[in-house]
Design a protein around this motif. Sequence first.
Motif, PDB file in Angstrom:
ATOM      1  N   ALA A  42       0.823  -1.215   0.000  1.00 26.10           N
ATOM      2  CA  ALA A  42       0.000   0.000   0.000  1.00 26.10           C
ATOM      3  C   ALA A  42       0.851   1.256   0.000  1.00 26.10           C
ATOM      4  CB  ALA A  42      -0.923  -0.005   1.215  1.00 26.10           C
ATOM      5  N   ALA A  43       2.044   1.157   0.558  1.00 26.14           N
ATOM      6  CA  ALA A  43       2.953   2.306   0.611  1.00 26.14           C
ATOM      7  C   ALA A  43       3.875   2.369  -0.607  1.00 26.14           C
ATOM      8  CB  ALA A  43       3.785   2.241   1.888  1.00 26.14           C
ATOM      9  N   ALA A  44       3.574   1.562  -1.635  1.00 26.43           N
ATOM     10  CA  ALA A  44       4.362   1.542  -2.876  1.00 26.43           C
ATOM     11  C   ALA A  44       5.810   1.124  -2.617  1.00 26.43           C
ATOM     12  CB  ALA A  44       4.309   2.897  -3.578  1.00 26.43           C
ATOM     13  N   ARG A  45       6.009   0.242  -1.660  1.00 24.74           N
ATOM     14  CA  ARG A  45       7.343  -0.300  -1.373  1.00 24.74           C
ATOM     15  C   ARG A  45       7.322  -1.773  -1.780  1.00 24.74           C
ATOM     16  NH1 ARG A  45       8.211   1.910   4.739  1.00 24.74           N
ATOM     17  NH2 ARG A  45      10.113   0.624   4.609  1.00 24.74           N
ATOM     18  N   SER A  46       7.230  -1.991  -3.088  1.00 24.51           N
ATOM     19  CA  SER A  46       6.951  -3.328  -3.617  1.00 24.51           C
ATOM     20  C   SER A  46       8.070  -4.325  -3.348  1.00 24.51           C
ATOM     21  CB  SER A  46       6.662  -3.248  -5.118  1.00 24.51           C
ATOM     22  OG  SER A  46       7.739  -2.641  -5.792  1.00 24.51           O
ATOM     23  N   SER A  47       9.326  -3.898  -3.419  1.00 20.85           N
ATOM     24  CA  SER A  47      10.417  -4.849  -3.194  1.00 20.85           C
ATOM     25  C   SER A  47      10.405  -5.346  -1.754  1.00 20.85           C
ATOM     26  CB  SER A  47      11.760  -4.195  -3.517  1.00 20.85           C
ATOM     27  OG  SER A  47      11.972  -3.057  -2.698  1.00 20.85           O
ATOM     28  N   GLU A  48      10.105  -4.446  -0.804  1.00 21.25           N
ATOM     29  CA  GLU A  48      10.028  -4.864   0.598  1.00 21.25           C
ATOM     30  C   GLU A  48       8.797  -5.741   0.826  1.00 21.25           C
ATOM     31  OE1 GLU A  48      11.675  -1.208   3.149  1.00 21.25           O
ATOM     32  OE2 GLU A  48      10.527  -0.617   1.370  1.00 21.25           O
ATOM     33  N   ALA A  49       7.721  -5.440   0.119  1.00 20.58           N
ATOM     34  CA  ALA A  49       6.529  -6.289   0.212  1.00 20.58           C
ATOM     35  C   ALA A  49       6.833  -7.705  -0.261  1.00 20.58           C
ATOM     36  CB  ALA A  49       5.395  -5.686  -0.617  1.00 20.58           C
ATOM     37  N   MET A  50       7.626  -7.817  -1.318  1.00 19.80           N
ATOM     38  CA  MET A  50       7.996  -9.135  -1.833  1.00 19.80           C
ATOM     39  C   MET A  50       8.815  -9.915  -0.803  1.00 19.80           C
ATOM     40  SD  MET A  50       7.978 -11.411  -4.167  1.00 19.80           S
ATOM     41  CE  MET A  50       7.440 -10.571  -5.655  1.00 19.80           C
ATOM     42  N   ILE A  51       9.770  -9.258  -0.178  1.00 16.93           N
ATOM     43  CA  ILE A  51      10.615  -9.931   0.814  1.00 16.93           C
ATOM     44  C   ILE A  51       9.772 -10.430   1.979  1.00 16.93           C
ATOM     45  CG2 ILE A  51      12.457  -9.558   2.500  1.00 16.93           C
ATOM     46  CD1 ILE A  51      13.671  -7.552   0.475  1.00 16.93           C
ATOM     47  N   ALA A  52       8.862  -9.577   2.450  1.00 18.48           N
ATOM     48  CA  ALA A  52       8.012  -9.964   3.578  1.00 18.48           C
ATOM     49  C   ALA A  52       7.089 -11.123   3.199  1.00 18.48           C
ATOM     50  CB  ALA A  52       7.194  -8.767   4.050  1.00 18.48           C
TER      51      ALA A  52
END
Length: 696
Positions: free
Chosen positions: A159-169
């Motif tokens: 939601a915060a447009a932090r897609s790479s971190e979303a992928m890691i999580a």
Amino acid sequence: MTAMALSSQSRRGWTSTTVKIHEQVIQQYRVQASQWAGEADCTVPGVEAAAKAMADALIAFAIQCETDVSPTRSLAANQEAVAIYRRLAAAHRPKYHADLAAALSRLADRYEAAAHSDDAVTATEEAVTIYRHLAAARPDKHYADLATALSRLADRFEAAARSSEAMIATEEAVTVYRRLAATQPDFYNAELAAALHALGVRRAREERHAAALGAAEESVSLRLRLAEVKPDMFLADLAASLRVLAGRYDDNGYPEKSLATIHQATTAYRRLAEQQPRTFGPDLAACLVDLLYRQDPDDHSPESLILIEETIAALRVAADEDPTGGYIPDLAACLLALAARLEAAARPDDALEATEQAAIHYRRLAELDPATYQPDLAACLLALAARLEAAARPDDALEATEQAAIHYRRLAELDPATSQPDLAACLLALAVRRSGSGRRDGLAALEEAVSHYERLATDRPDRYRQHFASGLMLLSIWWDALGRHEPAATAAQTAETIYRQLASHDPDTHLAELAAHLHGRATRCSPLLNPDAVNNLQEAAALYRRLAHNRPSEFTLDLAGCLTDLAEFHASLNQRVDALAAAEEAIVLYRQLADTASALHSPRLAAALHTLSRHLGMHAKHLALREAVDLNRRLAETDPTTYQPRLAATLHTLATALDGLGRTGQADSSRTEANSLLHEGESAPVTSRNQNPAAH
């Protein structure tokens, strides 16, 4: 007051009472806290217990305030509870770490509800950090908490447009859920499937298509097993995963698997929508749209028509229940697709009605969001114009084309690279319709269209030279009709040069265009005035022979028509032998066509026999005309309005031929029958010499 209103009022009263009780409890703890010496030492047993009790009370108070009382007070209570748990955790680690992590998770939820996305991410990150430490020490107790927190963190990163971190999580959440499901599949397979579903979606966004497909397939496999056991609980999740899996198959180049999978998803959503139409009707509509877009656009089968009608019905219901839900664009697009299929099914009136409905929707959409929907509106108006013209409503067709041109002009001003081709095509249609309505400004539209195509052909010759040549050819015809012969000849020659270049580079695509150009250019003038006309026709015939040899179903008719004109040209130049050869070849071709599709080509064979008989010898002419009479007689039995006049004309020509053979009795009989047919049709007798039935 209704029972529902009374129930709601009672619930609010009960909640208000509960909140007041919590407030009183918290106030008591505040009084105790105020007695603590400024910096209360949470290591003191009494202080520790009071602080823990107050934090728990704040959490309970926050839960009661979440929806019915005050979300703001809920957020404040959560913040205060987290502050207390921090003090407790600092004094008694790790005794209160789990409480602190849980409080942070609840606080993150409240931040998210209040649209404080950055604070929600920060609180969830801290919770995840704490749960990692707890899970390392007690995996049996805290692994599930860690997995849940990681899934929430991934969603908030997204939601915060932090897609790479979303992928890691998300990947970490899948790893944790795998471990949990390995030992307790009944408890954690559903969560693992959900995490894999999210992982597949996020990998697809990063264009890691093979990896995304693997995650999606595993998610569907798990949810299939879950739905078999508990369909009421897991069928909706399965349908969602199937729909996503269909997209992953598309990404990886498996269209057949994609189509089969979206069929499965649609079946599941139909079942769900039957039981809960308000909940799953929109999902069914969206899935039907996906299924429709995967169908062959040229599939005009009854099944295809049923599918699109079901899709439109579902979209209409969804749009009525949720006007802001974004269903109108799909509804408008589906109406246009329906129109195309209805047109193919020989239902032009229904096709027109569907196109008119689509235009209404696109007009409203373009008013609200012109940047997005003005191109769709312009294209829809052009389609509407074509169907209005087919419905013998030329004025309405012209008006729709004029409106489309206005939109395309605006679009071309904003983005010429994208919209100039559409503007040129629209202007071409506008020119033809203005001319058909007797307006002289059709020429201006045509000249403007050609100028656009000239610029486009300069910038992208591989794509637009053919359009430029086609526009030039039409322009040369119009200029010729206006007596502007020199520019007409120049335009025609330029078009021919382009067609020759295109045909030399790609004969499979452009040879037919060159042949059509040569044929059309030749027949616009008399061979007596232009010696090149016969040469052009002969070259066109040679090209059509080549095309018909390789693709007879497409070009045999073109070759026969070209040979018919060539026979006429040779005859006008008194080249009787050449005229006879061309006529005989044309008749042979028309016979072949009639043998393969009698209903379609018998009228053409009859017309050709009538027209070309003049180039044959006396006996051959008599036989050809006899055959033409027999064909027209059979055709007139089923369609007298169309074919009785043609039969009469052919009988008159036959009578003249019989006179030449000295068979006056038969000639008189033919004339009598012809005049009788004409009298029945209330038409004056005509001679066949001034007719060319082949033109029909």
